[in-house]
Design a protein around this motif. Structure first.
Motif, PDB file in Angstrom:
ATOM      1  N   PHE A 106     -58.839 -88.473  28.696  1.00 17.34           N
ATOM      2  CA  PHE A 106     -57.945 -88.810  29.806  1.00 17.34           C
ATOM      3  C   PHE A 106     -57.615 -90.298  29.824  1.00 17.34           C
ATOM      4  O   PHE A 106     -56.512 -90.686  30.224  1.00 17.34           O
ATOM      5  CB  PHE A 106     -58.562 -88.361  31.132  1.00 17.34           C
ATOM      6  CG  PHE A 106     -58.503 -86.875  31.339  1.00 17.34           C
ATOM      7  CD1 PHE A 106     -57.288 -86.249  31.591  1.00 17.34           C
ATOM      8  CD2 PHE A 106     -59.639 -86.089  31.250  1.00 17.34           C
ATOM      9  CE1 PHE A 106     -57.212 -84.876  31.768  1.00 17.34           C
ATOM     10  CE2 PHE A 106     -59.584 -84.713  31.427  1.00 17.34           C
ATOM     11  CZ  PHE A 106     -58.362 -84.099  31.681  1.00 17.34           C
ATOM     12  N   GLY A 107     -58.553 -91.127  29.384  1.00 19.24           N
ATOM     13  CA  GLY A 107     -58.275 -92.561  29.322  1.00 19.24           C
ATOM     14  C   GLY A 107     -57.169 -92.883  28.337  1.00 19.24           C
ATOM     15  O   GLY A 107     -56.225 -93.626  28.643  1.00 19.24           O
ATOM     16  N   MET A 108     -57.255 -92.314  27.140  1.00 18.76           N
ATOM     17  CA  MET A 108     -56.214 -92.555  26.133  1.00 18.76           C
ATOM     18  C   MET A 108     -54.890 -91.928  26.569  1.00 18.76           C
ATOM     19  O   MET A 108     -53.816 -92.522  26.383  1.00 18.76           O
ATOM     20  CB  MET A 108     -56.657 -91.990  24.782  1.00 18.76           C
ATOM     21  CG  MET A 108     -55.651 -92.180  23.660  1.00 18.76           C
ATOM     22  SD  MET A 108     -55.292 -93.930  23.277  1.00 18.76           S
ATOM     23  CE  MET A 108     -56.721 -94.343  22.264  1.00 18.76           C
ATOM     24  N   TYR A 109     -54.960 -90.748  27.179  1.00 16.54           N
ATOM     25  CA  TYR A 109     -53.735 -90.083  27.626  1.00 16.54           C
ATOM     26  C   TYR A 109     -53.007 -90.919  28.673  1.00 16.54           C
ATOM     27  O   TYR A 109     -51.786 -91.125  28.589  1.00 16.54           O
ATOM     28  CB  TYR A 109     -54.080 -88.703  28.183  1.00 16.54           C
ATOM     29  CG  TYR A 109     -52.888 -87.941  28.709  1.00 16.54           C
ATOM     30  CD1 TYR A 109     -51.953 -87.394  27.839  1.00 16.54           C
ATOM     31  CD2 TYR A 109     -52.682 -87.791  30.086  1.00 16.54           C
ATOM     32  CE1 TYR A 109     -50.848 -86.696  28.323  1.00 16.54           C
ATOM     33  CE2 TYR A 109     -51.587 -87.106  30.567  1.00 16.54           C
ATOM     34  CZ  TYR A 109     -50.677 -86.560  29.689  1.00 16.54           C
ATOM     35  OH  TYR A 109     -49.574 -85.891  30.163  1.00 16.54           O
ATOM     36  N   LEU A 110     -53.739 -91.422  29.666  1.00 19.96           N
ATOM     37  CA  LEU A 110     -53.128 -92.267  30.696  1.00 19.96           C
ATOM     38  C   LEU A 110     -52.564 -93.549  30.103  1.00 19.96           C
ATOM     39  O   LEU A 110     -51.469 -93.992  30.478  1.00 19.96           O
ATOM     40  CB  LEU A 110     -54.159 -92.602  31.771  1.00 19.96           C
ATOM     41  CG  LEU A 110     -54.606 -91.457  32.688  1.00 19.96           C
ATOM     42  CD1 LEU A 110     -55.771 -91.905  33.558  1.00 19.96           C
ATOM     43  CD2 LEU A 110     -53.450 -90.974  33.552  1.00 19.96           C
ATOM     44  N   LEU A 111     -53.319 -94.139  29.173  1.00 17.24           N
ATOM     45  CA  LEU A 111     -52.872 -95.389  28.543  1.00 17.24           C
ATOM     46  C   LEU A 111     -51.573 -95.184  27.780  1.00 17.24           C
ATOM     47  O   LEU A 111     -50.623 -95.972  27.916  1.00 17.24           O
ATOM     48  CB  LEU A 111     -53.963 -95.906  27.606  1.00 17.24           C
ATOM     49  CG  LEU A 111     -53.631 -97.179  26.816  1.00 17.24           C
ATOM     50  CD1 LEU A 111     -53.497 -98.371  27.751  1.00 17.24           C
ATOM     51  CD2 LEU A 111     -54.696 -97.435  25.753  1.00 17.24           C
ATOM     52  N   LEU A 144     -50.611-105.125  16.379  1.00 14.83           N
ATOM     53  CA  LEU A 144     -51.816-104.312  16.261  1.00 14.83           C
ATOM     54  C   LEU A 144     -52.104-103.954  14.810  1.00 14.83           C
ATOM     55  O   LEU A 144     -53.277-103.858  14.402  1.00 14.83           O
ATOM     56  CB  LEU A 144     -51.676-103.040  17.097  1.00 14.83           C
ATOM     57  CG  LEU A 144     -51.635-103.229  18.617  1.00 14.83           C
ATOM     58  CD1 LEU A 144     -51.425-101.886  19.306  1.00 14.83           C
ATOM     59  CD2 LEU A 144     -52.911-103.895  19.123  1.00 14.83           C
ATOM     60  N   PHE A 145     -51.064-103.766  14.023  1.00 16.72           N
ATOM     61  CA  PHE A 145     -51.228-103.470  12.592  1.00 16.72           C
ATOM     62  C   PHE A 145     -51.958-104.618  11.900  1.00 16.72           C
ATOM     63  O   PHE A 145     -52.892-104.393  11.113  1.00 16.72           O
ATOM     64  CB  PHE A 145     -49.851-103.238  11.954  1.00 16.72           C
ATOM     65  CG  PHE A 145     -49.898-102.713  10.555  1.00 16.72           C
ATOM     66  CD1 PHE A 145     -49.892-101.339  10.317  1.00 16.72           C
ATOM     67  CD2 PHE A 145     -49.947-103.569   9.468  1.00 16.72           C
ATOM     68  CE1 PHE A 145     -49.930-100.835   9.019  1.00 16.72           C
ATOM     69  CE2 PHE A 145     -49.991-103.080   8.166  1.00 16.72           C
ATOM     70  CZ  PHE A 145     -49.981-101.711   7.941  1.00 16.72           C
ATOM     71  N   ALA A 146     -51.529-105.841  12.195  1.00 16.80           N
ATOM     72  CA  ALA A 146     -52.176-107.019  11.598  1.00 16.80           C
ATOM     73  C   ALA A 146     -53.583-107.209  12.156  1.00 16.80           C
ATOM     74  O   ALA A 146     -54.526-107.512  11.411  1.00 16.80           O
ATOM     75  CB  ALA A 146     -51.323-108.261  11.860  1.00 16.80           C
ATOM     76  N   LEU A 147     -53.743-107.028  13.468  1.00 24.06           N
ATOM     77  CA  LEU A 147     -55.045-107.221  14.104  1.00 24.06           C
ATOM     78  C   LEU A 147     -56.072-106.231  13.559  1.00 24.06           C
ATOM     79  O   LEU A 147     -57.240-106.593  13.354  1.00 24.06           O
ATOM     80  CB  LEU A 147     -54.911-107.052  15.617  1.00 24.06           C
ATOM     81  CG  LEU A 147     -56.190-107.239  16.444  1.00 24.06           C
ATOM     82  CD1 LEU A 147     -56.753-108.645  16.269  1.00 24.06           C
ATOM     83  CD2 LEU A 147     -55.926-106.945  17.915  1.00 24.06           C
ATOM     84  N   ASN A 148     -55.639-105.021  13.297  1.00 25.91           N
ATOM     85  CA  ASN A 148     -56.540-104.002  12.761  1.00 25.91           C
ATOM     86  C   ASN A 148     -57.176-104.477  11.456  1.00 25.91           C
ATOM     87  O   ASN A 148     -58.390-104.335  11.243  1.00 25.91           O
ATOM     88  CB  ASN A 148     -55.754-102.706  12.528  1.00 25.91           C
ATOM     89  CG  ASN A 148     -56.621-101.583  12.023  1.00 25.91           C
ATOM     90  OD1 ASN A 148     -57.785-101.454  12.379  1.00 25.91           O
ATOM     91  ND2 ASN A 148     -56.045-100.746  11.162  1.00 25.91           N
ATOM     92  N   PHE A 149     -56.374-105.056  10.581  1.00 32.24           N
ATOM     93  CA  PHE A 149     -56.905-105.560   9.310  1.00 32.24           C
ATOM     94  C   PHE A 149     -57.759-106.807   9.518  1.00 32.24           C
ATOM     95  O   PHE A 149     -58.831-106.952   8.922  1.00 32.24           O
ATOM     96  CB  PHE A 149     -55.770-105.860   8.336  1.00 32.24           C
ATOM     97  CG  PHE A 149     -56.253-106.368   7.001  1.00 32.24           C
ATOM     98  CD1 PHE A 149     -56.904-105.512   6.127  1.00 32.24           C
ATOM     99  CD2 PHE A 149     -56.076-107.692   6.643  1.00 32.24           C
ATOM    100  CE1 PHE A 149     -57.369-105.979   4.899  1.00 32.24           C
ATOM    101  CE2 PHE A 149     -56.536-108.169   5.424  1.00 32.24           C
ATOM    102  CZ  PHE A 149     -57.182-107.302   4.547  1.00 32.24           C
ATOM    103  N   LEU A 150     -57.312-107.703  10.383  1.00 32.49           N
ATOM    104  CA  LEU A 150     -58.057-108.944  10.619  1.00 32.49           C
ATOM    105  C   LEU A 150     -59.442-108.669  11.196  1.00 32.49           C
ATOM    106  O   LEU A 150     -60.399-109.398  10.890  1.00 32.49           O
ATOM    107  CB  LEU A 150     -57.266-109.860  11.561  1.00 32.49           C
ATOM    108  CG  LEU A 150     -56.005-110.490  10.964  1.00 32.49           C
ATOM    109  CD1 LEU A 150     -55.238-111.266  12.035  1.00 32.49           C
ATOM    110  CD2 LEU A 150     -56.354-111.407   9.795  1.00 32.49           C
ATOM    111  N   TYR A 206     -56.097 -95.760  17.105  1.00 35.98           N
ATOM    112  CA  TYR A 206     -55.472 -94.580  17.707  1.00 35.98           C
ATOM    113  C   TYR A 206     -54.231 -94.934  18.519  1.00 35.98           C
ATOM    114  O   TYR A 206     -53.297 -94.122  18.608  1.00 35.98           O
ATOM    115  CB  TYR A 206     -56.498 -93.781  18.509  1.00 35.98           C
ATOM    116  CG  TYR A 206     -57.280 -92.862  17.585  1.00 35.98           C
ATOM    117  CD1 TYR A 206     -56.857 -91.564  17.360  1.00 35.98           C
ATOM    118  CD2 TYR A 206     -58.382 -93.331  16.889  1.00 35.98           C
ATOM    119  CE1 TYR A 206     -57.532 -90.730  16.478  1.00 35.98           C
ATOM    120  CE2 TYR A 206     -59.070 -92.511  15.996  1.00 35.98           C
ATOM    121  CZ  TYR A 206     -58.633 -91.208  15.792  1.00 35.98           C
ATOM    122  OH  TYR A 206     -59.299 -90.397  14.906  1.00 35.98           O
ATOM    123  N   VAL A 207     -54.182 -96.141  19.094  1.00 35.53           N
ATOM    124  CA  VAL A 207     -52.923 -96.583  19.715  1.00 35.53           C
ATOM    125  C   VAL A 207     -51.868 -96.788  18.627  1.00 35.53           C
ATOM    126  O   VAL A 207     -50.697 -96.400  18.788  1.00 35.53           O
ATOM    127  CB  VAL A 207     -53.133 -97.867  20.537  1.00 35.53           C
ATOM    128  CG1 VAL A 207     -51.796 -98.462  20.962  1.00 35.53           C
ATOM    129  CG2 VAL A 207     -53.983 -97.580  21.772  1.00 35.53           C
TER     130      VAL A 207
END
Length: 556
Positions: free
Chosen positions: A109-114, A306-312, A352-353
């Motif tokens: 529910f947290g991810m769904y609301l977000l 977020l794509f860059a942050l994921n790798f960093l 997942y975002v």
């Protein structure tokens, strides 16, 4: 019409998530669950704590059952965490199942609301919101981490609402309750510092000071500090040297760190598994290619960031262990005792975002992709069905086989003394098994116990450590597993009853063992030179319901 469809999808997700959790409740002690940092530690700790009478103990209290009563009550965390009380109120597997249920449904529910409010709005994208949320809730998170990572989407939803000046009581209720089922050091320290940086960036970009947003960050931090008062006390006021003081993390070469960066990026980490390699990662790359080809950098700036942050974050994780840190860690000791590598615990939320935004980008590429998006979401959910603990650990001992209650009850009756009157240690099996069954152990798995005890215990296994560099480094430079290590067994401590392994050249300081109060060894394998070590084989215990063959040796 679309709203009704989405409601049906949500109901279907709830049903599937319930079925996903059902093996724990149906099988009970016959269920197969994670051993590492779970059966071998936390689940036994909760039982020991509940039976110690020290759940509400003072900051100076000790746990008498472990390491001669030198283990601090503070090492078992706060009594303001619901998971402690679940294990005090219910049998282990009922408590475990309830904890899994709480965590996974809040995650969904947290991810769904977000996603619905802040990242994937719009009536026609319900399949993305529900599919990604369900997949996120099914990830194989570390059980005793609770909402430390899987609660981040709900917390972010509340923070973004407050950032947008929506100061509803619901937002503050979320920020109040999550600390009661999460750990600050296992996720939310890193989340809150990231949110703090987010607030500061807003200020620098001229968006104003946004005091409600700032207050919300301070508020949740304050709640965590109150809940984790034992941790705060230990950090600020307990100056007794402990095992964490000999934890040295900076030992990787530059190229080993580079390799670990990519391993973490593509595969993930044991404590925050995302199962993103097969389905999600290709989708992220395809979405990135579309953004690059169409030059939608500005329109998809959140995705690109977020794509860059994921790798960093993977690079940060890996290079935290780079030996180039040594000059700094030698000057600032807290850099060794606190694991700053855990900023990568933000990755489940980010991945997942990103997955949801990537599916949205593909959705916008035309009819073919619009038909493919639901199949991609379903593929990830199906993949995660196979990540269920009952599937992954089906070849490991069940909970009942692991803790072997009847077998250890037989051992207790054979010894015939009150368990408080003697001390034991284990060889080839985890000491958590003996602890779970009420035995008082000289060995343990805890990462916060007196350094003086570590040195005394080391004398028992000193000759064995000198024969094997791997276990010597493991014990001396970490020591969280205060085990009876042997050179022949190395870092292996799950020898099941069908094992043909024996110990041929064991060299223990049995006199030191007895001096510390030790009387018996529970060995999973035979010790061929037992007499040379001053040990007498009393009896061998076997059971169809147990994974172990226990050789009971008495220190003569």
């Amino acid at each position: 019409m679309e709203s009704k469809t989405e409601k049906r999808l949500v109901m279907g997700a709830i049903i599937l998530l319930t079925l996903f959790l059902s093996p724990i409740f149906i099988l009970g002690d016959n269920a197969h669950i994670r051993v590492h940092d779970n059966l071998d530690s936390n689940l036994a700790w909760y039982k020991v704590l509940a039976e110690s009478g020290e759940i509400l103990g003072s900051t100076e209290a000790r746990i008498p059952q472990i390491i001669n009563g030198e283990l601090q009550r503070n090492a078992f965390g706060t009594e303001y965490s619901l998971i402690v009380w679940l294990h005090a109120w219910f049998p282990t597997m009922i408590a475990y199942g309830l904890s899994q249920g709480i965590t996974r449904f809040v995650a969904f529910f947290g991810m769904y609301l977000l996603l619905k409010k802040h990242f994937i709005p719009g009536e026609k994208r319900g399949i993305i919101r529900v599919g990604v949320s369900l997949a996120f809730a099914m990830t194989p998170f570390w059980p005793s981490g609770m909402l430390s990572t899987l609660g981040m989407p709900l917390a972010l939803w509340a923070f973004l609402n407050i950032r947008n000046r929506e100061n509803s009581w619901k937002n503050y209720l979320v920020l109040t309750l999550i600390p009661l089922y999460a750990s600050v050091v296992l996720g939310f320290f890193f989340f809150l510092t990231a949110i703090g940086i987010f607030w500061l960036v807003d200020v620098i970009r001229g968006k104003g000071w946004n005091w409600p947003f700032f207050f919300a960050i301070v508020y949740m931090t304050g709640i965590f500090m109150l809940v984790e008062y034992r941790l705060v006390y230990s950090f600020l006021f307990d100056h007794e040297p402990n095992s964490r003081d000999e934890y040295f993390h900076a030992r990787l070469t530059f190229w080993n760190s580079v390799r670990l960066s990519f391993k973490n990026y593509f595969i993930g980490h044991n404590h925050v598994m995302t199962v993103h390699t097969i389905v999600i990662q290709p989708v992220l790359f395809i979405a990135f290619i579309y953004v690059w080809l169409k030059k939608n950098w500005q329109q998809e700036k959140t995705f690109v960031f977020l794509f860059a942050l994921n790798f960093l974050l993977s690079v940060w994780y890996a290079f935290w262990f780079y030996r180039g840190w040594l000059p700094l860690t030698e000057r600032l000791h807290f850099l060794d005792t606190f694991n700053f590598a855990r900023y990568h615990f933000l990755r489940p939320l980010i991945i997942y975002v990103l997955f949801a935004i990537s599916l949205k980008i593909l959705w916008n590429q035309g009819l073919w992709w619009r038909k493919s998006v639901p199949l991609i979401a379903i593929a990830q959910v199906v993949l995660l069905l196979f990540a269920n603990e009952e599937v992954v650990f089906q070849n490991r001992p069940s909970v009942g086989e692991f803790y072997a209650i009847d077998q250890f009850e037989e051992i207790k009756e054979y010894i015939g003394l009150p368990q408080t009157d003697y001390r034991v240690a284990s060889i080839g099996i985890h000491p958590a098994i003996a602890q779970y069954n009420g035995f008082y152990t000289l060995d343990t798995y805890n990462n916060f116990y007196p350094l003086t005890y570590k040195y005394e215990f080391r004398k028992i296994i000193e000759k064995e450590l000198n024969k094997n560099k791997t276990i010597r480094t493991y014990f001396d430079e970490w020591g969280g597993r205060c085990y009876i290590f042997t050179a022949e067994l190395g870092k292996h401590y799950m020898f099941k009853k069908n094992s043909k392994k024996t110990l041929k050249n064991l060299e223990l300081n049995t006199d030191q063992f007895k001096q510390m109060g030790g009387s018996y060894f529970f060995s999973a394998i035979p010790i061929e030179n037992a007499e040379e070590n001053g040990l007498a084989l009393e009896k061998v215990f076997q059971s169809e319901e147990s994974a172990w063959k226990i050789h009971l040796y008495r220190a003569m």
